[in-house]
Design a protein around this motif. Structure first.
Motif, short mmCIF file in Angstrom:
data_model
loop_
_atom_site.label_atom_id
_atom_site.label_comp_id
_atom_site.label_asym_id
_atom_site.label_seq_id
_atom_site.Cartn_x
_atom_site.Cartn_y
_atom_site.Cartn_z
N GLY A 19 15.19 6.63 2.69
CA GLY A 19 14.04 7.25 2.04
C GLY A 19 13.52 6.40 0.89
O GLY A 19 12.30 6.23 0.73
N GLY A 20 14.43 5.84 0.11
CA GLY A 20 14.02 4.95 -0.98
C GLY A 20 13.33 3.69 -0.47
O GLY A 20 12.31 3.26 -1.01
N LEU A 21 13.87 3.11 0.60
CA LEU A 21 13.24 1.93 1.19
C LEU A 21 11.86 2.24 1.75
O LEU A 21 10.91 1.46 1.58
N CYS A 22 11.75 3.38 2.43
CA CYS A 22 10.44 3.78 2.97
C CYS A 22 9.43 3.97 1.84
O CYS A 22 8.27 3.55 1.96
N GLY A 23 9.85 4.62 0.77
CA GLY A 23 8.94 4.83 -0.35
C GLY A 23 8.51 3.52 -0.99
O GLY A 23 7.32 3.30 -1.24
N ALA A 24 9.47 2.63 -1.23
CA ALA A 24 9.14 1.33 -1.85
C ALA A 24 8.23 0.51 -0.94
O ALA A 24 7.23 -0.07 -1.40
N ALA A 25 8.55 0.46 0.35
CA ALA A 25 7.72 -0.30 1.29
C ALA A 25 6.33 0.32 1.40
O ALA A 25 5.32 -0.40 1.49
N GLY A 26 6.26 1.64 1.37
CA GLY A 26 4.97 2.31 1.45
C GLY A 26 4.08 1.99 0.26
O GLY A 26 2.88 1.73 0.42
N VAL A 27 4.65 1.97 -0.93
CA VAL A 27 3.87 1.63 -2.12
C VAL A 27 3.43 0.17 -2.06
O VAL A 27 2.27 -0.17 -2.32
N ALA A 28 4.36 -0.72 -1.70
CA ALA A 28 4.03 -2.15 -1.62
C ALA A 28 2.94 -2.41 -0.58
O ALA A 28 1.99 -3.18 -0.82
N LEU A 29 3.05 -1.75 0.56
CA LEU A 29 2.04 -1.95 1.61
C LEU A 29 0.71 -1.29 1.26
O LEU A 29 -0.34 -1.77 1.68
N SER A 30 0.74 -0.22 0.47
CA SER A 30 -0.51 0.36 -0.01
C SER A 30 -1.25 -0.63 -0.89
O SER A 30 -2.47 -0.80 -0.79
N ALA A 31 -0.51 -1.31 -1.77
CA ALA A 31 -1.12 -2.33 -2.62
C ALA A 31 -1.63 -3.49 -1.78
O ALA A 31 -2.74 -3.99 -2.01
N ALA A 32 -0.86 -3.91 -0.79
CA ALA A 32 -1.29 -5.01 0.08
C ALA A 32 -2.56 -4.62 0.84
O ALA A 32 -3.48 -5.43 0.97
N ALA A 33 -2.62 -3.40 1.31
CA ALA A 33 -3.81 -2.95 2.03
C ALA A 33 -5.04 -2.95 1.12
O ALA A 33 -6.13 -3.33 1.53
N ALA A 34 -4.84 -2.53 -0.13
CA ALA A 34 -5.96 -2.48 -1.07
C ALA A 34 -6.45 -3.87 -1.44
O ALA A 34 -7.65 -4.08 -1.63
N HIS A 35 -5.53 -4.82 -1.56
CA HIS A 35 -5.90 -6.15 -2.02
C HIS A 35 -6.17 -7.15 -0.91
O HIS A 35 -6.99 -8.05 -1.06
N LEU A 36 -5.45 -7.00 0.20
CA LEU A 36 -5.54 -7.98 1.27
C LEU A 36 -6.23 -7.47 2.53
O LEU A 36 -6.63 -8.25 3.37
N VAL A 44 0.36 1.99 8.17
CA VAL A 44 1.81 1.85 8.03
C VAL A 44 2.27 2.39 6.68
O VAL A 44 3.26 3.12 6.59
N ALA A 45 1.54 2.04 5.62
CA ALA A 45 1.89 2.52 4.28
C ALA A 45 1.89 4.05 4.25
O ALA A 45 2.82 4.67 3.71
#
Length: 124
Positions: A19-36, A44-45
């Motif tokens: 659950g912690g990994l999913c949350g961290a990856a989700g936040v990181a991928l949300s930022a990637a989606a917004a910027h990239l 996925v995020a």
């Protein structure tokens, strides 16, 4: 010691970790989606962020065998589905043929199994 203050053990710890990994990856991928950008990174995020609390809850509350199995089905489906979508965006390729539909089907099956786990009586 109350259940709420006891640390998770065994499979519970694994689900909290997932659950912690999913949350961290989700936040990181949300930022990637917004910027990239990327057609599927935001999807996925969202999937990771919406499933993270499920794994945390199952890990912290404890679970019967059916709920643990359902969580594993859900996890495999999430990994297949998200990995295929990320491969499409980042590698311009698929993980393997039908990996996203198989993953999506496993996600549905996992959620149905979670619902079915409530129909099992606890052993006394």
């Amino acid at each position: 010691m109350s259940t709420a203050s006891q640390p998770a053990s065994g499979s519970g710890r694994i689900f909290v970790f997932v659950g912690g990994l999913c949350g961290a990856a989700g936040v990181a991928l949300s930022a990637a989606a917004a910027h990239l950008g990327g057609a599927f990174v935001g999807t996925v995020a969202s999937f990771l962020l919406m499933h993270a609390p499920v794994f945390l809850a199952i890990g912290l509350v404890g679970a019967n065998r059916i709920l643990r199995a359902a969580s594993l089905i859900l996890l495999v489906g999430l990994v297949l589905f998200c990995s295929d979508l990320l491969a499409r965006d980042l590698l311009n390729s698929r993980l393997f043929p039908l990996s996203a539909p198989i993953g999506g089907t496993l996600l549905i099956a996992g959620w149905l199994a979670i619902a079915a786990s409530t129909l099992v009586r606890a052993r006394s």
